[in-house]
Design an enzyme around this catalytic site. Structure first.
Site, PDB file in Angstrom:
ATOM      1  N   LEU A   8      98.104 -31.199  60.237  1.00  0.00           N
ATOM      2  CA  LEU A   8      98.117 -30.509  59.108  1.00  0.00           C
ATOM      3  C   LEU A   8      97.027 -29.377  58.646  1.00  0.00           C
ATOM      4  O   LEU A   8      95.719 -29.980  58.959  1.00  0.00           O
ATOM      5  CB  LEU A   8      98.048 -31.357  58.048  1.00  0.00           C
ATOM      6  CG  LEU A   8      99.166 -32.584  57.961  1.00  0.00           C
ATOM      7  CD1 LEU A   8      99.200 -33.402  56.808  1.00  0.00           C
ATOM      8  CD2 LEU A   8     100.616 -32.049  58.493  1.00  0.00           C
ATOM      9  N   ARG A  15      87.149 -24.330  48.689  1.00  0.00           N
ATOM     10  CA  ARG A  15      85.657 -24.502  48.530  1.00  0.00           C
ATOM     11  C   ARG A  15      84.818 -23.914  49.643  1.00  0.00           C
ATOM     12  O   ARG A  15      83.482 -24.063  49.355  1.00  0.00           O
ATOM     13  CB  ARG A  15      85.631 -25.836  48.344  1.00  0.00           C
ATOM     14  CG  ARG A  15      85.575 -26.507  46.976  1.00  0.00           C
ATOM     15  CD  ARG A  15      85.618 -28.124  46.872  1.00  0.00           C
ATOM     16  NE  ARG A  15      87.054 -28.604  47.513  1.00  0.00           N
ATOM     17  CZ  ARG A  15      87.250 -30.060  47.724  1.00  0.00           C
ATOM     18  NH1 ARG A  15      86.174 -30.834  47.470  1.00  0.00           N
ATOM     19  NH2 ARG A  15      88.193 -30.448  48.091  1.00  0.00           N
TER      20      ARG A  15
HETATM   21  C1  UD1 Z   1      94.369 -37.548  51.657  1.00  0.00           C
HETATM   22  C2  UD1 Z   1      95.240 -38.918  51.622  1.00  0.00           C
HETATM   23  C3  UD1 Z   1      94.142 -39.916  51.073  1.00  0.00           C
HETATM   24  C4  UD1 Z   1      93.071 -39.951  52.151  1.00  0.00           C
HETATM   25  C5  UD1 Z   1      92.305 -38.658  52.225  1.00  0.00           C
HETATM   26  C6  UD1 Z   1      91.373 -38.587  53.414  1.00  0.00           C
HETATM   27  C7  UD1 Z   1      97.521 -38.512  50.943  1.00  0.00           C
HETATM   28  C8  UD1 Z   1      98.428 -38.505  49.801  1.00  0.00           C
HETATM   29  N1  UD1 Z   1      96.116 -38.635  50.601  1.00  0.00           N
HETATM   30  O1  UD1 Z   1      94.061 -36.960  50.271  1.00  0.00           O
HETATM   31  O2  UD1 Z   1      94.631 -41.144  51.156  1.00  0.00           O
HETATM   32  O3  UD1 Z   1      91.996 -41.129  51.703  1.00  0.00           O
HETATM   33  O4  UD1 Z   1      93.193 -37.515  52.553  1.00  0.00           O
HETATM   34  O5  UD1 Z   1      90.642 -37.452  53.393  1.00  0.00           O
HETATM   35  O6  UD1 Z   1      97.823 -38.270  51.953  1.00  0.00           O
HETATM   36  N2  UD1 Z   1      97.551 -30.489  53.355  1.00  0.00           N
HETATM   37  C9  UD1 Z   1      98.927 -29.612  54.030  1.00  0.00           C
HETATM   38  N3  UD1 Z   1      99.911 -29.405  53.050  1.00  0.00           N
HETATM   39  C10 UD1 Z   1      99.963 -30.171  51.694  1.00  0.00           C
HETATM   40  C11 UD1 Z   1      98.844 -30.930  51.230  1.00  0.00           C
HETATM   41  C12 UD1 Z   1      97.936 -31.237  52.231  1.00  0.00           C
HETATM   42  O7  UD1 Z   1      98.874 -29.234  54.953  1.00  0.00           O
HETATM   43  O8  UD1 Z   1     101.066 -29.960  51.138  1.00  0.00           O
HETATM   44  C13 UD1 Z   1      96.753 -30.869  54.356  1.00  0.00           C
HETATM   45  C14 UD1 Z   1      95.269 -30.189  53.751  1.00  0.00           C
HETATM   46  O9  UD1 Z   1      95.186 -28.783  54.197  1.00  0.00           O
HETATM   47  C15 UD1 Z   1      94.363 -31.214  53.994  1.00  0.00           C
HETATM   48  C16 UD1 Z   1      94.981 -32.375  54.389  1.00  0.00           C
HETATM   49  O10 UD1 Z   1      96.514 -32.242  54.438  1.00  0.00           O
HETATM   50  O11 UD1 Z   1      93.769 -30.487  55.700  1.00  0.00           O
HETATM   51  C17 UD1 Z   1      94.634 -33.488  53.341  1.00  0.00           C
HETATM   52  O12 UD1 Z   1      95.250 -32.974  52.030  1.00  0.00           O
HETATM   53  P1  UD1 Z   1      94.377 -33.274  50.675  1.00  0.00           P
HETATM   54  O13 UD1 Z   1      95.358 -32.759  49.475  1.00  0.00           O
HETATM   55  O14 UD1 Z   1      93.118 -32.731  50.699  1.00  0.00           O
HETATM   56  O15 UD1 Z   1      94.465 -34.749  50.576  1.00  0.00           O
HETATM   57  P2  UD1 Z   1      93.465 -35.544  50.078  1.00  0.00           P
HETATM   58  O16 UD1 Z   1      93.557 -35.603  48.582  1.00  0.00           O
HETATM   59  O17 UD1 Z   1      92.188 -35.382  50.792  1.00  0.00           O
END
Ligand code: UD1
Ligand code: CA
Length: 452
Positions: A8, A15
């Site tokens: 992903l 940031r």
């Molecule tokens: C996510 C987890 C959380 C975990 C944390 C660890 C979920 C819902 N939550 O939260 O349980 O503790 O990671 O770091 O999975 N991304 C995409 N497309 C999207 C959304 C996200 O590619 O639509 C990618 C982001 O670029 C990022 C990663 O997925 O690299 C994590 O997404 P983010 O929204 O930051 O999740 P967290 O809130 O960190």
């Protein structure tokens, strides 16, 4: 079992405060997403897909050498939605492993253990215990068994007290993953499709959630800003330094070493502070590298001494050779055994023969220099006429006096001597002295011009 990896990388990474997509920011000289890609390949993944969104053109361009499929997530609607852009492309019998482009330091061994726990429709999840779990999805267990993951923003105070958290990294049978993704909704505080909901679905279906806990949290740390990136860079570098020390290589300070590529070092070699190694660098045994050297894609054989602030690129240096201080060794250079290159000497595309010396202030380009040659201070090979490059040949035993210009193409004969200050424009014979100076004269009573 075939492994298929989904990375992903669709997030904007605001940031980082950068125009570049987050996952392209470098760690140890390569984009952070390349670390994740390399780990996937180490695991033997037969298919790797990268889910991208922001900065897709730049991402694809800089990752051209990846053997991956690109899956566009046009709108970031959550991690489950992100996975869904890629998971239907995976063959149903494969095991799908979900990784993150901004979590670069997960060890292949850790992921191997994780993947090996997948069986039938059971989910294998990577977790970590954190002193401060704020912001992370909490692992909720009943009788020791995982029953759900609750996002921080959706958590009650009781659940917020749980220290074991989700890393987001999981492995599961691909067809079951797709079944689950189709059932996930965005009924939560953030209005996102959470990949983590797969855990509750699996439990509901009577499947188990097996966990693997990482020992060091840096393995699952995601990078959001430049401070975190710099911190992980140091952790990564410290790992390399520790391994070198264990292997019997001396380091003046393990916290002041930077390896941006692959460094191989023979025993009893010593690396002083603030050296940078880029690309593939091999050092033999008993090599000494002084402070401030930058060495890229080069091989340096045993017992060489590289003195301070030398810059070496795409070069081969044979044993017992000394370079520096302040030498610049450019691509295509071969320094033969026991040769010497001193301060402010620049060498490019040149072979310097066995026991030959260029000790001070010279430019040697596109030349072939035999053994036992002495290159005097200030010698310049004039290899370029503004349009084309030409070669200089200096045969064995020649002595080139200080401040000589060798206008290429030109050959200096064996054991020939060139007097200081000579401009050599024609080939010289073996065993001759060549000089191009006008005879020295002194004018008596000459006075300097006076200001009018
Ligand atoms: C996510 C987890 C959380 C975990 C944390 C660890 C979920 C819902 N939550 O939260 O349980 O503790 O990671 O770091 O999975 N991304 C995409 N497309 C999207 C959304 C996200 O590619 O639509 C990618 C982001 O670029 C990022 C990663 O997925 O690299 C994590 O997404 P983010 O929204 O930051 O999740 P967290 O809130 O960190
Ligand atoms: Ca989020």
């Amino acid at each position: 079992m075939n492994l298929s990896v989904i990375i992903l990388a669709a997030g904007a990474g605001t940031r980082m405060r950068s125009s570049k997509p987050k996952v392209l920011h470098g760690l140890a000289g390569i984009p952070m997403v390349e670390h994740v890609y390399n780990t996937s390949k180490t695991l033997g993944a037969k298919q790797v897909q990268v889910v991208y969104g922001h900065g897709g053109d730049l991402l694809k361009q800089q990752c051209q050498h990846f053997d991956v499929e690109w899956a566009l997530q046009a709108e970031q609607l959550g991690t489950a939605h992100a996975v869904q852009q890629a998971s239907p492309n995976i063959s149903g019998e494969d095991v799908a492993l979900i990784l993150y482009g901004d979590v670069p330091l997960t060890k292949a061994e850790t992921l191997e253990a994780l993947v090996n726990k997948v069986s039938a429709n059971n989910v294998s999840l990577l977790t970590v215990e954190l002193d401060d779990p704020t912001g992370y999805g909490r692992i909720v267990r009943e009788d020791g068994k995982v029953i759900s993951i609750v996002e921080h923003k959706d958590a009650t105070e009781d659940i917020k007290a749980i220290k074991e958290v989700n890393t987001g990294i999981l492995a599961v049978n691909a067809s079951y993953l797709n079944d689950c993704l189709n059932k996930i909704d965005n009924n939560n505080v953030q209005g996102e499709y959470y990949l983590t909901d797969i855990i509750a679905l699996a439990v509901n279906d009577g499947n188990e959630v097996f966990t693997t806990q990482v020992e060091h949290s840096y393995e699952v740390e995601g990078i959001n800003d430049r401070k975190q990136l710099a911190r992980l860079e140091r952790i990564f570098q410290r790992g390399i330094a520790d391994k070198l020390l264990t292997d019997g290589i001396g380091l003046a300070d393990p916290d002041r070493l930077d390896v941006r590529g692959e460094l191989t070092v023979g025993s009893d070699s010593f690396i002083d502070v603030n050296c940078v190694f880029e690309g593939k660098v091999t050092l033999g045994e008993g090599v000494s590298i002084a402070p401030g050297c930058v060495i890229k894609n080069s091989t340096i054989a045993s017992d060489c001494i590289i003195k301070p602030y030398s810059v070496i690129e795409d070069a081969t240096i044979e044993k017992q050779t000394e370079v520096g201080p302040f030498s610049r060794i450019r691509p295509g250079t071969v320094l033969r055994e026991n040769s010497r290159v001193g301060n402010f000497v620049e060498i490019k595309n040149t072979e310097l023969g066995i026991n030959s010396k260029a000790s001070h202030l010279s430019y040697l380009g596109d030349s072939e220099i035999g053994k036992n040659v002495n290159i005097g201070a200030g010698t310049i090979t004039c290899n370029y006429d503004g349009a084309n490059k030409f070669k200089t040949v200096i045969k064995e035993g020649a002595f080139i006096g200080s401040d000589t210009q060798l206008v290429a193409p030109v050959t200096v004969g064996k054991n020939a001597t060139i007097a200081a200050g000579t401009t050599v424009t024609k080939d010289t014979d073996d065993d001759t002295l060549t000089l191009s100076r006008s005879p020295q004269k002194s004018i008596k009573g000459w006075t300097r011009p006076k200001k009018k």
